[in-house]
Motif scaffolding. Structure first.
Motif, mmCIF file in Angstrom:
data_model
loop_
_atom_site.group_PDB
_atom_site.id
_atom_site.type_symbol
_atom_site.label_atom_id
_atom_site.label_comp_id
_atom_site.label_asym_id
_atom_site.label_seq_id
_atom_site.Cartn_x
_atom_site.Cartn_y
_atom_site.Cartn_z
ATOM 1 N N LYS A 93 -2.462 -2.425 -5.658
ATOM 2 C CA LYS A 93 -1.920 -3.227 -7.349
ATOM 3 C C LYS A 93 -0.869 -4.877 -6.460
ATOM 4 O O LYS A 93 -0.387 -4.746 -5.332
ATOM 5 C CB LYS A 93 -0.959 -2.357 -7.569
ATOM 6 N N GLN A 142 -0.896 -7.816 -11.717
ATOM 7 C CA GLN A 142 -0.135 -6.319 -12.076
ATOM 8 C C GLN A 142 -1.879 -5.896 -12.308
ATOM 9 O O GLN A 142 -2.613 -5.138 -13.230
ATOM 10 C CB GLN A 142 -0.083 -6.490 -13.841
ATOM 11 N N ILE A 194 1.511 -7.530 -7.710
ATOM 12 C CA ILE A 194 2.140 -7.010 -8.435
ATOM 13 C C ILE A 194 1.847 -8.832 -9.626
ATOM 14 O O ILE A 194 2.623 -8.168 -11.005
ATOM 15 C CB ILE A 194 3.523 -7.408 -7.504
ATOM 16 N N GLU A 236 -4.929 -4.070 -11.211
ATOM 17 C CA GLU A 236 -4.858 -1.949 -9.873
ATOM 18 C C GLU A 236 -6.563 -2.335 -9.571
ATOM 19 O O GLU A 236 -6.948 -2.229 -10.022
ATOM 20 C CB GLU A 236 -4.070 -0.865 -10.620
#
Length: 130
Positions: free
Chosen positions: A45, A50, A47, A52
């Motif tokens: 993931k 966002q 950050i 994934e």
């Protein structure tokens, strides 16, 4: 698809290892008992964006780590720079080919065919009366 090329791509896109959450998940699906016992599935993931990614293409955890990073780079490149990979372009092409045509487009195509047929009809030889 070696480690150095993926690291260069990550650097080019501004992806840092500190910005990644990496987890190893138990595998699932085809492959028998070995897949279900080992944690070879890689979850990444990013950050800041966002995004994934899950990767379980190979049996090796290290190879799945590289593949997951490559997939992540492709997704981020698309999101940031709108760069489409050849795989994405091929998928979109297939989608366009399978997409149904609207009524208006079907009617337009039929009208064009009729017009072209009328033009071809004018090319026929004229019979002479004797």
């Amino acid at each position: 698809m070696n480690k150095e090329s993926i690291e260069k791509e990550m650097e080019r896109l501004g992806i840092r290892e500190e910005d990644l959450i990496e987890k190893f998940i138990l595998g699932a699906g085809k492959g028998g008992q070995k897949v279900n016992k080992t944690s070879s599935c890689v979850y990444l993931k990013h950050i800041p964006t966002q995004i994934e990614v899950k990767c379980q293409q190979e049996r090796s955890r290290e190879l799945n780590r590289l593949l997951a990073r490559r997939i992540l780079c492709e997704k981020i490149a698309f999101k940031i720079h709108q760069e489409k990979t050849k795989k994405q372009q091929a998928e979109e092409k297939i989608k366009r080919q399978k997409k149904r045509r609207s009524r208006r487009l079907k009617q337009k195509i039929l009208d064009e065919k009729k017009r072209h047929g009328a033009i071809k009809k004018l090319r026929e030889k004229v019979e002479e009366d004797n």
